[in-house]
Design a protein around this motif. Structure first.
Motif, short mmCIF file in Angstrom:
data_model
loop_
_atom_site.label_atom_id
_atom_site.label_comp_id
_atom_site.label_asym_id
_atom_site.label_seq_id
_atom_site.Cartn_x
_atom_site.Cartn_y
_atom_site.Cartn_z
N ARG A 204 -4.11 -2.23 4.76
CA ARG A 204 -3.85 -2.32 6.20
C ARG A 204 -4.79 -3.32 6.86
O ARG A 204 -4.37 -4.09 7.73
CB ARG A 204 -4.02 -0.93 6.84
CG ARG A 204 -3.68 -0.90 8.31
CD ARG A 204 -3.82 0.49 8.88
NE ARG A 204 -3.52 0.51 10.29
CZ ARG A 204 -3.59 1.58 11.05
NH1 ARG A 204 -3.94 2.76 10.51
NH2 ARG A 204 -3.31 1.51 12.34
N SER A 205 -6.04 -3.31 6.45
CA SER A 205 -7.01 -4.26 7.01
C SER A 205 -6.62 -5.69 6.69
O SER A 205 -6.75 -6.59 7.53
CB SER A 205 -8.40 -3.97 6.45
OG SER A 205 -8.84 -2.69 6.81
N LEU A 206 -6.12 -5.91 5.49
CA LEU A 206 -5.68 -7.25 5.09
C LEU A 206 -4.52 -7.72 5.95
O LEU A 206 -4.48 -8.88 6.39
CB LEU A 206 -5.28 -7.25 3.62
CG LEU A 206 -4.76 -8.58 3.06
CD1 LEU A 206 -5.82 -9.67 3.20
CD2 LEU A 206 -4.34 -8.42 1.61
N ILE A 207 -3.58 -6.82 6.22
CA ILE A 207 -2.42 -7.16 7.05
C ILE A 207 -2.88 -7.52 8.46
O ILE A 207 -2.40 -8.50 9.07
CB ILE A 207 -1.42 -5.99 7.10
CG1 ILE A 207 -0.79 -5.80 5.72
CG2 ILE A 207 -0.34 -6.25 8.15
CD1 ILE A 207 0.12 -4.60 5.63
N ILE A 208 -3.83 -6.75 8.98
CA ILE A 208 -4.35 -7.02 10.33
C ILE A 208 -5.00 -8.40 10.38
O ILE A 208 -4.82 -9.17 11.33
CB ILE A 208 -5.35 -5.92 10.74
CG1 ILE A 208 -4.62 -4.60 10.94
CG2 ILE A 208 -6.07 -6.33 12.03
CD1 ILE A 208 -5.54 -3.42 11.22
N VAL A 209 -5.77 -8.71 9.35
CA VAL A 209 -6.45 -10.01 9.30
C VAL A 209 -5.43 -11.14 9.24
O VAL A 209 -5.56 -12.17 9.93
CB VAL A 209 -7.40 -10.08 8.08
CG1 VAL A 209 -7.89 -11.51 7.87
CG2 VAL A 209 -8.56 -9.13 8.26
#
Length: 207
Positions: A2-7
């Motif tokens: 999820r953090s990767l998608i946000i970035v």
């Protein structure tokens, strides 16, 4: 994950915003010129750089029809054009004013005080009041350089192109490529002034 998608989403939004930034600068420049806000327009125009780009085009066109110009090779021609542009640019500083540049890029017209009106000429609008409607091509040449081709006419030969460079937080107009018909008139007028000695700065080159 999820953090990767946000970035990734954030990065895409930043890139999209940066790409849209020069378009906003172009629109603000057109709005300032067509609303008569001289201060705002001048803040977005590098007058010496734009004047030099206009002079260079006129001299380049004029040199094509001279015996000397036809025989010069690439590097020699470039040196001659650069030297001529520097001199003529200084001479025309008093006549190719901010008002001249605004009228030229907004209406595609050469001001009457420089060249008599040509009734047969079709004036191409280089920078309409809403330029985003008339973009025929664009490119972000570098993170600080943006080039766009504009034209209201359906004829490609009537289009012009503008180069904006980012200076701090502001996109400023630094180069103007005029339609060929306008360049030809500029070249003819400039040639006539040089030959007659009717030079804004006094003497014509070589006199």
């Amino acid at each position: 994950m999820r953090s990767l998608i946000i970035v990734i989403v954030a990065a895409v939004l930043v890139i999209a915003a940066y790409v849209a930034w020069p378009f906003l600068g172009l629109y603000q420049l057109a709005s300032a010129i067509h609303s008569g806000d001289t201060n705002a327009a001048l803040a977005r125009i590098d007058v010496p750089a734009v004047r030099r780009s206009i002079v260079y085009q006129a001299l380049n066109e004029g040199s094509r029809i001279t015996k000397v110009g036809r025989h010069l090779k690439g590097f020699e021609r470039q040196l001659a054009l650069n030297a001529s542009t520097s001199y003529v640019d200084q001479q025309l500083a008093g006549i190719v004013t901010p008002d001249f540049i605004e009228q030229l890029i907004a209406k595609g017209q050469i001001p009457e005080n420089f060249a008599p009106a040509d009734p047969s000429a079709t004036h191409a609008v280089s920078l309409p009041s809403n330029p985003l409607r008339y973009i025929h091509g664009w490119g972000l040449v570098s993170p600080v350089k943006f080039e766009v081709t504009l034209g209201v006419s359906s004829k490609q030969e009537d289009w012009g192109s503008l180069v904006l460079r980012r200076r701090g937080l502001l996109w400023r107009l630094t180069e103007v490529s005029l339609p060929q018909s306008v360049v030809q008139r500029l070249a003819a007028t400039l040639k006539a002034k040089m030959e007659s000695g009717n030079w804004p700065g006094g003497a014509a080159p070589g006199r």
